[in-house]
Design an enzyme around this catalytic site. Structure first.
Site, PDB file in Angstrom:
ATOM      1  CB  ALA A   1      -0.879  -0.015   1.238  1.00 19.72           C
TER       2      ALA A   1
ATOM      3  CD  GLU B   1      -2.197  -7.920   2.510  1.00 22.00           C
ATOM      4  OE1 GLU B   1      -2.022  -6.737   2.146  1.00 22.00           O
ATOM      5  OE2 GLU B   1      -2.704  -8.218   3.603  1.00 22.00           O
TER       6      GLU B   1
ATOM      7  CD  GLU C   1       1.534  -5.724   5.487  1.00 25.79           C
ATOM      8  OE1 GLU C   1       2.384  -6.584   5.848  1.00 25.79           O
ATOM      9  OE2 GLU C   1       0.797  -5.881   4.506  1.00 25.79           O
TER      10      GLU C   1
ATOM     11  N   GLY D   1       0.704  -5.229   0.719  1.00 24.83           N
ATOM     12  CA  GLY D   1      -0.420  -5.365  -0.217  1.00 24.83           C
ATOM     13  C   GLY D   1      -0.006  -5.966  -1.553  1.00 24.83           C
TER      14      GLY D   1
HETATM   15  C1  LIG Z   1      -2.130  -3.368   2.218  1.00 27.76           C
HETATM   16  C2  LIG Z   1      -1.823  -3.412   3.697  1.00 27.76           C
HETATM   17  C3  LIG Z   1      -3.052  -3.027   4.435  1.00 27.76           C
HETATM   18  O1  LIG Z   1      -1.537  -4.727   4.058  1.00 27.76           O
HETATM   19  C4  LIG Z   1      -0.730  -2.473   4.122  1.00 27.76           C
HETATM   20  C5  LIG Z   1       0.562  -2.372   3.356  1.00 27.76           C
HETATM   21  O2  LIG Z   1       0.783  -2.876   2.291  1.00 27.76           O
HETATM   22  S1  LIG Z   1       1.728  -1.384   4.107  1.00 27.76           S
HETATM   23  C6  LIG Z   1       3.097  -1.339   2.997  1.00 27.76           C
HETATM   24  C7  LIG Z   1       3.984  -2.517   3.151  1.00 27.76           C
HETATM   25  N1  LIG Z   1       5.197  -2.339   2.341  1.00 27.76           N
HETATM   26  C8  LIG Z   1       6.331  -1.892   2.829  1.00 27.76           C
HETATM   27  O3  LIG Z   1       6.471  -1.604   3.990  1.00 27.76           O
HETATM   28  C9  LIG Z   1       7.489  -1.772   1.839  1.00 27.76           C
HETATM   29  C10 LIG Z   1       8.008  -0.345   1.801  1.00 27.76           C
HETATM   30  N2  LIG Z   1       9.143  -0.220   0.897  1.00 27.76           N
HETATM   31  C11 LIG Z   1      10.378  -0.635   1.230  1.00 27.76           C
HETATM   32  O4  LIG Z   1      10.628  -1.215   2.271  1.00 27.76           O
HETATM   33  C12 LIG Z   1      11.465  -0.347   0.236  1.00 27.76           C
HETATM   34  O5  LIG Z   1      11.031   0.660  -0.636  1.00 27.76           O
HETATM   35  C13 LIG Z   1      11.867  -1.587  -0.594  1.00 27.76           C
HETATM   36  C14 LIG Z   1      12.586  -2.620   0.309  1.00 27.76           C
HETATM   37  C15 LIG Z   1      10.680  -2.245  -1.278  1.00 27.76           C
HETATM   38  C16 LIG Z   1      12.859  -1.139  -1.715  1.00 27.76           C
HETATM   39  O6  LIG Z   1      13.930  -0.410  -1.159  1.00 27.76           O
HETATM   40  P1  LIG Z   1      14.872   0.426  -2.121  1.00 27.76           P
HETATM   41  O7  LIG Z   1      15.304  -0.408  -3.270  1.00 27.76           O
HETATM   42  O8  LIG Z   1      15.923   1.008  -1.247  1.00 27.76           O
HETATM   43  O9  LIG Z   1      13.934   1.574  -2.760  1.00 27.76           O
HETATM   44  P2  LIG Z   1      13.368   2.869  -2.009  1.00 27.76           P
HETATM   45  O10 LIG Z   1      14.314   4.011  -2.226  1.00 27.76           O
HETATM   46  O11 LIG Z   1      12.969   2.557  -0.621  1.00 27.76           O
HETATM   47  O12 LIG Z   1      12.025   3.123  -2.851  1.00 27.76           O
HETATM   48  C17 LIG Z   1      12.005   3.784  -4.118  1.00 27.76           C
HETATM   49  C18 LIG Z   1      10.855   4.791  -4.074  1.00 27.76           C
HETATM   50  O13 LIG Z   1       9.644   4.092  -3.908  1.00 27.76           O
HETATM   51  C19 LIG Z   1       8.958   4.577  -2.755  1.00 27.76           C
HETATM   52  N3  LIG Z   1       8.202   3.503  -2.125  1.00 27.76           N
HETATM   53  C20 LIG Z   1       8.595   2.236  -1.937  1.00 27.76           C
HETATM   54  N4  LIG Z   1       7.637   1.535  -1.304  1.00 27.76           N
HETATM   55  C21 LIG Z   1       6.626   2.395  -1.099  1.00 27.76           C
HETATM   56  C22 LIG Z   1       5.358   2.277  -0.495  1.00 27.76           C
HETATM   57  N5  LIG Z   1       4.909   1.102  -0.007  1.00 27.76           N
HETATM   58  N6  LIG Z   1       4.588   3.367  -0.432  1.00 27.76           N
HETATM   59  C23 LIG Z   1       4.981   4.553  -0.945  1.00 27.76           C
HETATM   60  N7  LIG Z   1       6.172   4.727  -1.556  1.00 27.76           N
HETATM   61  C24 LIG Z   1       6.991   3.661  -1.615  1.00 27.76           C
HETATM   62  C25 LIG Z   1      10.060   5.107  -1.861  1.00 27.76           C
HETATM   63  O14 LIG Z   1       9.550   6.010  -0.931  1.00 27.76           O
HETATM   64  C26 LIG Z   1      10.971   5.742  -2.877  1.00 27.76           C
HETATM   65  O15 LIG Z   1      10.416   6.984  -3.294  1.00 27.76           O
HETATM   66  P3  LIG Z   1      11.226   8.351  -3.040  1.00 27.76           P
HETATM   67  O16 LIG Z   1      11.449   8.428  -1.575  1.00 27.76           O
HETATM   68  O17 LIG Z   1      12.504   8.185  -3.813  1.00 27.76           O
HETATM   69  O18 LIG Z   1      10.312   9.402  -3.581  1.00 27.76           O
END
Ligand SMILES: CC(C)(O)CC(=O)SCCNC(=O)CCNC(=O)[C@H](O)C(C)(C)COP(=O)(O)OP(=O)(O)OC[C@H]1O[C@@H](n2cnc3c(N)ncnc32)[C@H](O)[C@@H]1OP(=O)(O)O
Length: 256
Positions: A65, A111, A131, A108
């Protein structure tokens, strides 16, 4: 039809949906879910399509998400809007859907992949329910579907620690059906989807419904359901065609 956050292509009776927010690793925001649901409606209504493939990019199927969008949500808003219910549309798709997963399938994203009928994973795929690191738990079926796929112990560990699983572990655990070299993933997914699309659409949809029953009912009920549907299939022209084709040593030409 053109969408803002996804691309939809038609490949010889296969509907391909590509998640397309590369700047955010295909993070799932409201617009993306709205687009995905509209594309599913479009492809389900299209009688020329017999199977769907859902994929992302090389780096991410979907990183979950959109945390930036979710950050300001409140409890009353989340409860009253119930935004997450709209995510379930994919799991109600009646036509077969294959997830072709490369890179991250987290939260998500994992999921959504699990809502598909089976997952073909690139050797680069990484699955996880992180999460808990954000102070919440999976909200779109992760605690339920992951547990059914990989068993309680591994699902519990993954949901409680947020650790990721690579493609080899995911295959060994039963989360994915096969691992494919990343460069070949999409071609292979389209090939498998085309093979399904060439079957009787009615029988493929009934088969999907019957396999899914096994998750929702007792064994005896599930077997009764299977038997009734199997018996009814002898009323289909596709049964006549499929068996005549076998005996005539020719390819079957099922109804479209
Ligand atoms: C659906 C539910 C209810 O179950 C809830 C959920 O899904 S909560 C979300 C769960 N997901 C996460 O916690 C993953 C979050 N992302 C990460 O941990 C990392 O991005 C990564 C391990 C997937 C990749 O890391 P890396 O290669 O270092 O890339 P980043 O620089 O972190 O990301 C690039 C760019 O994408 C943006 N990004 C990544 N994931 C998300 C996200 N889930 N939501 C919003 N944006 C995301 C990240 O912020 C970066 O953007 P910028 O900061 O460069 O603008």
């Amino acid at each position: 039809m053109a969408y803002e956050t996804i691309l939809v292509e038609r490949h010889d009776r296969v509907g391909l949906i590509r998640l397309n927010r590369p700047q955010a690793l295909n993070a799932l925001n409201r617009q993306l879910i709205t687009d995905l649901n509209a594309a599913l409606d479009e492809l389900e209504q299209d009688r020329s399509i017999g199977c769907l493939v859902l994929t992302g990019s090389e780096k991410a199927f979907a990183a979950g998400a959109d945390i930036k969008e979710m950050q300001g949500f409140t409890y009353p808003g989340t409860y009253l809007d119930d935004f997450i219910t709209s995510w379930e549309r994919l799991s109600r798709t009646r036509k077969p859907v294959i997830a072709a997963v490369a890179g991250f399938a987290l939260g998500g994203g994992c999921e959504l992949a699990m809502m598909c009928d089976f997952i073909l994973a690139a050797d680069t795929a990484k699955f996880g329910q992180p999460e808990i690191k954000l102070g919440v738990m999976p909200g779109s079926g992760g605690t339920q579907r992951l547990t059914r796929f990989v068993g309680k112990s591994k699902a519990m560990e993954m949901c409680l620690t947020g650790r990721m699983m690579d493609a080899v572990e995911a295959e060994r655990s039963g989360l994915v059906s096969r691992i494919i070299p990343a460069a070949e993933l999409l071609d292979e997914a389209l090939k498998v989807a085309k093979a399904i699309a060439d079957m009787s659409l009615t029988v493929a949809m009934q088969t999907k419904e019957s396999v899914n029953r096994s998750y929702e009912t007792t064994l005896a009920e599930g077997i009764r359901f299977e038997r009734r549907v199997f018996q009814a299939q002898f009323a289909l022209a596709d049964q006549k065609e499929g068996m005549a084709a076998f005996i005539g040593k020719r390819p079957a030409n099922f109804e479209r």
